[in-house]
Scaffold this motif. Sequence first.
Motif, short mmCIF file in Angstrom:
data_model
loop_
_atom_site.label_atom_id
_atom_site.label_comp_id
_atom_site.label_asym_id
_atom_site.label_seq_id
_atom_site.Cartn_x
_atom_site.Cartn_y
_atom_site.Cartn_z
N PHE A 119 -120.56 27.21 66.68
CA PHE A 119 -121.30 25.94 66.58
C PHE A 119 -122.41 26.09 65.55
CE2 PHE A 119 -119.97 26.44 71.08
CZ PHE A 119 -119.07 25.39 71.16
N GLU A 120 -122.75 24.95 64.94
CA GLU A 120 -123.86 24.91 63.99
C GLU A 120 -125.17 25.18 64.73
OE1 GLU A 120 -123.65 23.33 60.55
OE2 GLU A 120 -121.65 24.16 60.95
N GLU A 121 -126.18 25.51 63.94
CA GLU A 121 -127.53 25.64 64.52
C GLU A 121 -127.95 24.35 65.21
OE1 GLU A 121 -130.82 26.83 62.03
OE2 GLU A 121 -129.56 28.47 61.29
N ALA A 122 -128.71 24.45 66.27
CA ALA A 122 -129.31 23.30 66.95
C ALA A 122 -128.29 22.26 67.40
CB ALA A 122 -130.37 22.66 66.04
N SER A 123 -127.12 22.72 67.85
CA SER A 123 -126.05 21.77 68.26
C SER A 123 -126.25 21.22 69.66
CB SER A 123 -124.69 22.48 68.24
OG SER A 123 -124.32 22.84 66.96
N PHE A 124 -127.10 21.86 70.49
CA PHE A 124 -127.18 21.47 71.90
C PHE A 124 -128.61 21.25 72.38
CE2 PHE A 124 -123.32 23.95 71.27
CZ PHE A 124 -122.38 23.04 71.73
N ASP A 125 -128.72 20.36 73.38
CA ASP A 125 -130.02 20.12 74.04
C ASP A 125 -130.19 21.04 75.23
OD1 ASP A 125 -130.69 17.57 72.51
OD2 ASP A 125 -128.72 17.10 73.35
N VAL A 126 -129.07 21.37 75.88
CA VAL A 126 -129.09 22.24 77.06
C VAL A 126 -127.96 23.25 76.91
CG1 VAL A 126 -128.86 22.38 79.59
CG2 VAL A 126 -129.94 20.36 78.55
N VAL A 127 -128.28 24.53 77.12
CA VAL A 127 -127.24 25.56 77.17
C VAL A 127 -127.35 26.24 78.53
CG1 VAL A 127 -126.36 27.71 76.22
CG2 VAL A 127 -127.19 25.93 74.68
N ALA A 128 -126.22 26.29 79.23
CA ALA A 128 -126.19 26.87 80.58
C ALA A 128 -125.16 28.00 80.63
CB ALA A 128 -125.82 25.79 81.59
N SER A 129 -125.34 28.87 81.59
CA SER A 129 -124.35 29.92 81.82
C SER A 129 -124.57 30.45 83.23
CB SER A 129 -124.51 31.04 80.79
OG SER A 129 -123.39 31.91 80.85
N THR A 130 -123.47 30.77 83.93
CA THR A 130 -123.63 31.35 85.27
C THR A 130 -122.70 32.53 85.43
OG1 THR A 130 -122.00 29.77 86.14
CG2 THR A 130 -124.31 29.20 86.45
N ASN A 131 -123.23 33.59 86.01
CA ASN A 131 -122.43 34.77 86.35
C ASN A 131 -121.71 35.38 85.15
OD1 ASN A 131 -122.77 35.07 89.23
ND2 ASN A 131 -121.75 33.09 89.40
#
Length: 217
Positions: A119-131
């Motif tokens: 992905f390009e820089e600054a593509s997301f407002d929220v980044v999540a990850s679990t486990n």
Amino acid sequence: MRKASLFRLLDPVSAAIARQLAGPRGWFGRTVMTRVLNRGNRALIEATLEGVALTPGHRLLDVGFGGGALLELAHARGVRSLAGVDPSDAAVAWLRARRARFGGSELRLERCAVEALPFEEASFDVVASTNTVYFWPDLAQAFSELHRVLRPGGLLTVGFSSAAKLREFGGITRHGFRFHENAALVAAAEAAGFKDVRLVELHGRVTQGDLVLRACR
Ligand SMILES: C[S@@+](CC[C@H](N)C(=O)[O-])C[C@H]1O[C@@H](n2cnc3c(N)ncnc32)[C@H](O)[C@@H]1O
């Protein structure tokens, strides 16, 4: 039978489960493991998004989506621009087959790992990850990529079981899990440039010993 011999006897089973957790694979991974993850990790997934003020305009990325429960939850909470990455072929195939569940949303799925996000820089407002932190080979590289793809002011939210909890599991987590200490995760996030890095401890029956790392880009 002594506890040590029982562990040795069950070792191949523990190793096989650990491999599936690190990356669902084959028919079993696609049709069984993905469902097991969605059900078993539900409480931590919910906690990871708890208190995050999601809006339909947000662009959200889930890193290592597994069975896709976090993406489904974000969709149910109105987010209309969703992306997920996972290095597992089985996980990607599983969620691609469930696209219909994301009606009205844009859903981009990529087979890749946190170390190199497409992905390009600054593509997301929220980044999540679990486990997933237990499988990140290089914390500095992982947090640097997460920082790059978040927009300035964007939120990172990462749910995980503490190294202390993983050690208690004994059998399974001895196979390929990385025991990142809480302080090492915080330090790596800060070194990558994240601000306001904090750990929220969870206290539910299932989530005792789990934490959510929150940080701002
Ligand atoms: C235990 S599962 C968790 C899945 C899901 N996030 C959940 O909480 O139910 C770990 C997931 O991380 C993925 N994974 C493994 N190594 C990864 C990496 N280096 N970067 C991103 N994801 C990874 C695996 O393929 C697997 O789907």
